[in-house]
Design an enzyme around this catalytic site. Structure first.
Site, PDB file in Angstrom:
ATOM      1  CE  LYS A  77      30.833 -54.919  71.828  1.00  0.00           C
ATOM      2  NZ  LYS A  77      31.703 -54.027  72.649  1.00  0.00           N
ATOM      3  CE1 TYR A 121      36.602 -55.768  70.910  1.00  0.00           C
ATOM      4  CE2 TYR A 121      35.514 -57.681  71.860  1.00  0.00           C
ATOM      5  CZ  TYR A 121      35.448 -56.434  71.253  1.00  0.00           C
ATOM      6  OH  TYR A 121      34.223 -55.853  70.988  1.00  0.00           O
ATOM      7  CG  PHE A 180      39.308 -52.339  78.940  1.00  0.00           C
ATOM      8  CD1 PHE A 180      39.051 -53.078  77.798  1.00  0.00           C
ATOM      9  CD2 PHE A 180      40.026 -51.149  78.810  1.00  0.00           C
ATOM     10  CE1 PHE A 180      39.483 -52.657  76.544  1.00  0.00           C
ATOM     11  CE2 PHE A 180      40.457 -50.715  77.555  1.00  0.00           C
ATOM     12  CZ  PHE A 180      40.185 -51.475  76.422  1.00  0.00           C
ATOM     13  NE  ARG A 217      33.971 -47.201  65.474  1.00  0.00           N
ATOM     14  CZ  ARG A 217      34.580 -47.763  66.536  1.00  0.00           C
ATOM     15  NH1 ARG A 217      34.705 -49.095  66.611  1.00  0.00           N
ATOM     16  NH2 ARG A 217      35.029 -47.038  67.508  1.00  0.00           N
ATOM     17  CB  THR A 231      33.641 -46.588  73.328  1.00  0.00           C
ATOM     18  OG1 THR A 231      34.345 -46.499  72.090  1.00  0.00           O
ATOM     19  CG2 THR A 231      33.942 -47.911  73.997  1.00  0.00           C
ATOM     20  NE  ARG A 267      29.187 -49.113  71.241  1.00  0.00           N
ATOM     21  CZ  ARG A 267      30.429 -49.121  70.775  1.00  0.00           C
ATOM     22  NH1 ARG A 267      30.998 -47.996  70.358  1.00  0.00           N
ATOM     23  NH2 ARG A 267      31.104 -50.261  70.720  1.00  0.00           N
ATOM     24  CG  HIS A 276      33.048 -55.056  67.328  1.00  0.00           C
ATOM     25  ND1 HIS A 276      34.186 -54.440  67.762  1.00  0.00           N
ATOM     26  CD2 HIS A 276      33.306 -55.476  66.060  1.00  0.00           C
ATOM     27  CE1 HIS A 276      35.108 -54.500  66.800  1.00  0.00           C
ATOM     28  NE2 HIS A 276      34.596 -55.129  65.760  1.00  0.00           N
ATOM     29  CD  GLU A 328      37.384 -56.178  63.852  1.00  0.00           C
ATOM     30  OE1 GLU A 328      36.249 -55.768  63.505  1.00  0.00           O
ATOM     31  OE2 GLU A 328      38.075 -55.603  64.717  1.00  0.00           O
TER      32      GLU A 328
END
Ligand code: RTP
Ligand code: MG
Length: 141
Positions: free
Chosen positions: A11, A51, A59, A87, A93, A104, A117, A128
């Protein structure tokens, strides 16, 4: 064990922090192979479509603002159980809840600017991957 593909996005916050290589390296060290890759500036339309599942969420506007705030790096990762493997590498998240050593936990600032992501299921992954890459852009082994 299943050989899977998953869509990963580095991102805008992580691109701005100059940690593209460090993040890609984590995928490689975990045995995931990068089989397609590009750097792009997302339009609002492209980010909103990506998204779309969240379009009624409070959000959503912040998410689209953030995802269009600078370039992103989009890649297809291939490997055993690639969806879950990615993941697991990403962490929760909200980086405050992400396990130590995850991408993260190490690179994200907030639930909005959360570095990466990853597709959340094999069904999402199929959608995707084809949202960003044509068949000719994916370099199978
Ligand atoms: P992603 O789709 O980006 O991989 O993230 P995720 O699966 O871990 O989380 P998801 O529920 O799909 O949410 C997509 C992105 O929206 C932002 N978000 N904000 N303020 C909030 O409660 C909230 N919840 C989600 C996050 O930036 C998340 O990555
Ligand atoms: Mg998600």
């Amino acid at each position: 064990m299943a050989l899977e593909r998953t869509l990963s996005i580095i991102k805008p916050d992580a691109v701005a922090k100059n940690v593209i290589g460090e993040i890609e390296s984590r995928f490689e060290k975990a045995g995931l192979r990068i089989v397609a890759m590009k750097m792009v500036q997302l339009s609002r339309e492209k980010a909103e479509g990506f998204y779309a599942e969240h379009k009624e969420r409070p959000f959503f506007k912040d998410l689209v603002d953030f995802m269009t705030s600078g370039p992103v790096v989009v890649q297809v990762l291939e490997g055993e159980n690639a969806v879950k493997a990615n993941r697991d590498l990403m962490g929760a998240t909200n980086p405050k809840e992400a396990e130590a050593g995850t991408i993260r936990a190490d690179f994200a600032e907030s639930i909005d600017a959360n570095a990466v992501h990853g597709s959340d299921s094999t069904t999402s992954a199929e959608r995707e991957v084809s949202y960003f890459f044509s068949a000719e852009e994916i370099c199978a082994r």
